[in-house]
Design a protein around this motif. Structure first.
Motif, PDB file in Angstrom:
ATOM      1  N   GLY A 230      11.110   4.360   2.190  1.00  0.00           N
ATOM      2  CA  GLY A 230      12.088   3.945   3.181  1.00  0.00           C
ATOM      3  C   GLY A 230      12.542   2.506   2.999  1.00  0.00           C
ATOM      4  O   GLY A 230      12.946   1.851   3.944  1.00  0.00           O
ATOM      5  N   SER A 231      12.482   2.037   1.781  1.00  0.00           N
ATOM      6  CA  SER A 231      12.866   0.667   1.469  1.00  0.00           C
ATOM      7  C   SER A 231      14.255   0.654   0.852  1.00  0.00           C
ATOM      8  O   SER A 231      14.800   1.689   0.489  1.00  0.00           O
ATOM      9  CB  SER A 231      11.844   0.072   0.487  1.00  0.00           C
ATOM     10  N   ASP A 232      14.805  -0.540   0.714  1.00  0.00           N
ATOM     11  CA  ASP A 232      16.062  -0.670  -0.013  1.00  0.00           C
ATOM     12  C   ASP A 232      15.753  -1.205  -1.417  1.00  0.00           C
ATOM     13  O   ASP A 232      14.607  -1.543  -1.722  1.00  0.00           O
ATOM     14  CB  ASP A 232      17.053  -1.571   0.729  1.00  0.00           C
ATOM     15  N   LYS A 233      16.792  -1.262  -2.250  1.00  0.00           N
ATOM     16  CA  LYS A 233      16.614  -1.645  -3.652  1.00  0.00           C
ATOM     17  C   LYS A 233      15.993  -3.040  -3.783  1.00  0.00           C
ATOM     18  O   LYS A 233      15.044  -3.232  -4.539  1.00  0.00           O
ATOM     19  CB  LYS A 233      17.966  -1.593  -4.366  1.00  0.00           C
TER      20      LYS A 233
ATOM     21  N   PHE B  51       0.819  -1.202   0.000  1.00  0.00           N
ATOM     22  CA  PHE B  51       0.000   0.000   0.000  1.00  0.00           C
ATOM     23  C   PHE B  51       0.859   1.261   0.000  1.00  0.00           C
ATOM     24  O   PHE B  51       0.509   2.257  -0.636  1.00  0.00           O
ATOM     25  CB  PHE B  51      -0.963  -0.002   1.189  1.00  0.00           C
ATOM     26  N   ALA B  52       2.002   1.212   0.678  1.00  0.00           N
ATOM     27  CA  ALA B  52       2.904   2.369   0.694  1.00  0.00           C
ATOM     28  C   ALA B  52       3.346   2.728  -0.726  1.00  0.00           C
ATOM     29  O   ALA B  52       3.415   3.912  -1.088  1.00  0.00           O
ATOM     30  CB  ALA B  52       4.115   2.080   1.566  1.00  0.00           C
ATOM     31  N   VAL B  53       3.628   1.719  -1.535  1.00  0.00           N
ATOM     32  CA  VAL B  53       4.026   1.978  -2.927  1.00  0.00           C
ATOM     33  C   VAL B  53       2.842   2.514  -3.724  1.00  0.00           C
ATOM     34  O   VAL B  53       2.987   3.458  -4.511  1.00  0.00           O
ATOM     35  CB  VAL B  53       4.615   0.703  -3.574  1.00  0.00           C
TER      36      VAL B  53
ATOM     37  N   ILE C 248       0.424   4.297  -2.639  1.00  0.00           N
ATOM     38  CA  ILE C 248       0.251   5.700  -2.237  1.00  0.00           C
ATOM     39  C   ILE C 248       1.170   6.600  -3.067  1.00  0.00           C
ATOM     40  O   ILE C 248       0.738   7.637  -3.586  1.00  0.00           O
ATOM     41  CB  ILE C 248       0.522   5.888  -0.729  1.00  0.00           C
ATOM     42  N   VAL C 249       2.424   6.211  -3.182  1.00  0.00           N
ATOM     43  CA  VAL C 249       3.386   7.016  -3.949  1.00  0.00           C
ATOM     44  C   VAL C 249       2.961   7.079  -5.416  1.00  0.00           C
ATOM     45  O   VAL C 249       2.995   8.157  -6.033  1.00  0.00           O
ATOM     46  CB  VAL C 249       4.819   6.449  -3.818  1.00  0.00           C
ATOM     47  N   LEU C 250       2.535   5.960  -5.979  1.00  0.00           N
ATOM     48  CA  LEU C 250       2.153   5.943  -7.394  1.00  0.00           C
ATOM     49  C   LEU C 250       0.918   6.791  -7.659  1.00  0.00           C
ATOM     50  O   LEU C 250       0.842   7.474  -8.684  1.00  0.00           O
ATOM     51  CB  LEU C 250       1.925   4.501  -7.865  1.00  0.00           C
ATOM     52  N   VAL C 251      -0.039   6.766  -6.746  1.00  0.00           N
ATOM     53  CA  VAL C 251      -1.228   7.609  -6.912  1.00  0.00           C
ATOM     54  C   VAL C 251      -0.844   9.083  -6.798  1.00  0.00           C
ATOM     55  O   VAL C 251      -1.320   9.929  -7.559  1.00  0.00           O
ATOM     56  CB  VAL C 251      -2.321   7.231  -5.888  1.00  0.00           C
ATOM     57  N   ASP C 252       0.046   9.385  -5.870  1.00  0.00           N
ATOM     58  CA  ASP C 252       0.452  10.773  -5.633  1.00  0.00           C
ATOM     59  C   ASP C 252       1.335  11.325  -6.745  1.00  0.00           C
ATOM     60  O   ASP C 252       1.137  12.448  -7.209  1.00  0.00           O
ATOM     61  CB  ASP C 252       1.186  10.863  -4.293  1.00  0.00           C
TER      62      ASP C 252
END
Length: 158
Positions: free
Chosen positions: A77-80, A55-57, A59-63
């Protein structure tokens, strides 16, 4: 400090108890609040088949719209490696797709799909009653005050 001098025991020691006044109290309290909110929101997302990291991803894609994986990692705040696993999951579920970026075949931009937008909207509907339960102990106006204070704390100078 020498061996014959008593150690200063008047300094506040960090605890995880309400009312702690140590220098670590705010961080400990924010950690506890995050844990409580994350637990409740996980409950809202579970029936939809996704986790908070997914869901965090979304959110970023919608924004932001299509976003390169490097920027998704930074924003969440994730790593690669972690962001690649999340995007793999989202692609497998049909919630996002990777597209090449014009001018650089090595870079992929992640884009939310219409199915992803539907799920994003459904998550908000599912989360509403649980979010209300989270702040049920607060007095009228306090949920808004809490959001204002946390926003100013998390984004100083904005």
């Amino acid at each position: 400090m020498t061996a014959d001098q008593p150690r200063d025991t008047t300094a506040s020691r960090a605890t995880d108890r309400p009312g702690d006044r140590s220098p670590f109290a705010l961080g400990l309290l924010l950690r506890q609040a995050h844990w409580r909110a994350a637990t409740v929101m996980t409950e809202a997302l579970r029936p939809l088949g996704i986790e908070l990291r997914h869901f965090a991803v979304l959110i970023v894609l919608v924004d932001r719209g299509p976003t390169v994986q490097r920027d998704l990692a930074a924003a969440t705040g994730s790593d690669k490696a972690g962001i690649m696993r999340v995007v793999d999951d989202l692609e497998r579920m049909g919630l996002a797709v990777r597209n090449t970026v014009p001018g650089d075949r090595r870079v992929r931009a992640v884009q939310i799909t219409p199915k992803g937008v539907e799920l994003f909207d459904a998550a908000h509907v599912a989360a509403q009653p649980l979010a209300e339960r989270l702040v049920a102990e607060l007095a009228p106006g306090e949920p808004e005050q809490l959001m204002d204070l946390l926003t100013r704390f998390a984004y100083p100078g904005r």
